[in-house]
Design an enzyme around this catalytic site. Structure first.
Site, mmCIF file in Angstrom:
data_model
loop_
_atom_site.group_PDB
_atom_site.id
_atom_site.type_symbol
_atom_site.label_atom_id
_atom_site.label_comp_id
_atom_site.label_asym_id
_atom_site.label_seq_id
_atom_site.Cartn_x
_atom_site.Cartn_y
_atom_site.Cartn_z
ATOM 1 C CE1 TYR A 10 -3.099 3.052 0.628
ATOM 2 C CE2 TYR A 10 -2.576 2.902 2.970
ATOM 3 C CZ TYR A 10 -3.192 3.552 1.919
ATOM 4 O OH TYR A 10 -3.910 4.700 2.146
ATOM 5 C CB THR A 33 0.850 -8.077 2.336
ATOM 6 O OG1 THR A 33 2.106 -7.387 2.350
ATOM 7 C CG2 THR A 33 0.832 -9.106 3.451
ATOM 8 C CE1 TYR A 74 4.241 -10.604 5.989
ATOM 9 C CE2 TYR A 74 5.785 -11.573 7.544
ATOM 10 C CZ TYR A 74 5.146 -11.591 6.322
ATOM 11 O OH TYR A 74 5.405 -12.593 5.434
ATOM 12 C CG ASN A 90 8.965 -9.854 6.972
ATOM 13 O OD1 ASN A 90 9.370 -10.228 5.878
ATOM 14 N ND2 ASN A 90 8.431 -8.664 7.154
ATOM 15 C CE1 TYR A 139 4.610 -2.791 12.260
ATOM 16 C CE2 TYR A 139 3.190 -1.448 13.648
ATOM 17 C CZ TYR A 139 3.934 -1.606 12.498
ATOM 18 O OH TYR A 139 4.015 -0.582 11.588
ATOM 19 C CE LYS A 143 7.637 -1.229 10.676
ATOM 20 N NZ LYS A 143 8.064 -0.849 9.315
ATOM 21 C CG PHE A 206 -13.909 -1.340 19.386
ATOM 22 C CD1 PHE A 206 -14.546 -2.493 19.817
ATOM 23 C CD2 PHE A 206 -13.490 -1.262 18.065
ATOM 24 C CE1 PHE A 206 -14.748 -3.565 18.958
ATOM 25 C CE2 PHE A 206 -13.679 -2.326 17.201
ATOM 26 C CZ PHE A 206 -14.313 -3.478 17.646
ATOM 27 N NE ARG A 281 -10.068 -1.629 19.385
ATOM 28 C CZ ARG A 281 -9.763 -1.340 18.118
ATOM 29 N NH1 ARG A 281 -9.862 -2.270 17.188
ATOM 30 N NH2 ARG A 281 -9.365 -0.129 17.796
#
Length: 322
Positions: A10, A33, A74, A90, A139, A143, A206, A281
């Site tokens: 993207y 992806t 990812y 990855n 995640y 990074k 949420f 959440r």
């Protein structure tokens, strides 16, 4: 020539759309992806993996690479919690393979697409580059690990790099020919537009009792073309010698609430959303907004597209039904 790793994804594909106007570009992507159709025809496309030394040797030995731009991580927070190995393999290990290939072929300029998730849940209204990094999921940690590797490589091997941290890329290319297409989709704007197109039954919000003007969470949204232009400015700063190492936030400085996003989508489309209010959440902070004052002062970048612009471009893309 510029190597864009993850250039079929993207954000990467939108970067390539802008970059080919000024540079020769080769895209490396395994299409896990990303989408082949999203890669601009002016770019050279190579199907391969950043963690595969043979694929990297082939690219670096065939093309005269001046810099690498990395968009191949990812990026699903929930998935990273459920499958941390996938993310560390990855986002960290494969990236180390890429950086080692750069070292082998004496390529020292690196632009890294990072994330404001490196900050975790900060206790400040506006996040600056001085805000403490404290990621709360694999995640964000993956990074931040790469950011630390880059700093170490810069000291030891003379690497030059720019790290760009941001929250929510949104919108689509102005012509509507490429845009956001994820499986599954987890981002608010495309989820709302999909519901307005009849592809979803409802939208869940949420939490409606946060300490914000309308009770819903506030998040930072940046048009994907604005992001692309920031990456190109960072690249130019490295190649011209203006910068050797830098970390920048990319933000709109204001943020938009969930309710505001939904209402803007409704206005742009002339349709009414089916909204279901749900419980908060766990771990969702009321407000996550990044300051881009540093990159504005040093490189002259600021977000140009409004929320209305972002949603109008996204609607042009999603209504094509691709």
């Amino acid at each position: 020539m510029i190597l864009v790793v993850g250039g079929a994804g993207y954000i990467g594909s939108h970067l390539v759309k802008e970059l080919v106007k000024e540079k020769e570009v080769v895209v490396l992507d395994n299409l896990s992806t990303g989408h082949r159709w999203a890669v601009d025809e002016k770019a050279v496309f190579v199907e391969g993996d950043l963690g595969n030394s043979e694929d990297l040797d082939s690219v670096f030995s065939t093309y005269n690479i001046d810099a690498v731009m990395h968009f191949a991580a990812y990026s699903l927070v929930g998935e990273s919690v459920a499958e941390p190995m996938k993310y560390y393999q990855n986002n960290v290990a494969a990236t180390l393979t890429l950086i080692e290939a750069m070292k082998k072929y004496d390529v020292k300029n690196f632009i890294f697409s990072s994330t404001a998730a490196t900050y975790g849940i900060p206790d400040v209204e506006i996040i600056t580059e001085e805000t403490q990094t404290n990621p709360i999921n694999p995640y964000g940690r993956s990074k931040l690990m790469v950011e630390q590797v880059l700093a170490d490589y810069a000291r030891a091997y003379g690497f030059q790099y720019v790290v760009l941290r941001y929250f929510n890329a949104a919108g689509a290319y102005e012509t509507g020919e490429i845009g956001e297409k994820h499986h599954p989709e987890t981002h608010l704007i495309p989820i709302v537009l999909e519901q307005l197109l009849g592809e979803r039954e409802s939208i869940s919000v949420f939490g409606s009792d946060y300490d914000t003007p309308d009770g819903t969470c506030i998040r930072d949204y940046i048009h994907v073309t604005d992001l692309a232009k920031a990456h190109i400015l960072a690249l130019e700063a490295l190649l011209s010698g203006k910068k050797s190492t830098a970390v920048y936030n990319l933000g709109n400085g204001l943020g938009y609430s969930v309710r505001e996003v939904i209402e803007t989508c409704e206005k742009a489309t002339g349709r009414s959303a089916n909204v279901i209010m749900a419980d908060r959440r766990e771990g969702d902070p009321a407000r996550l907004v990044a300051s881009s004052e540093k990159i504005f002062n040093e490189l002259g970048w600021k977000a140009e597209f409004s929320l209305e612009d972002i949603i109008a471009s996204a609607w042009k893309w999603h209504s094509r039904g691709i």
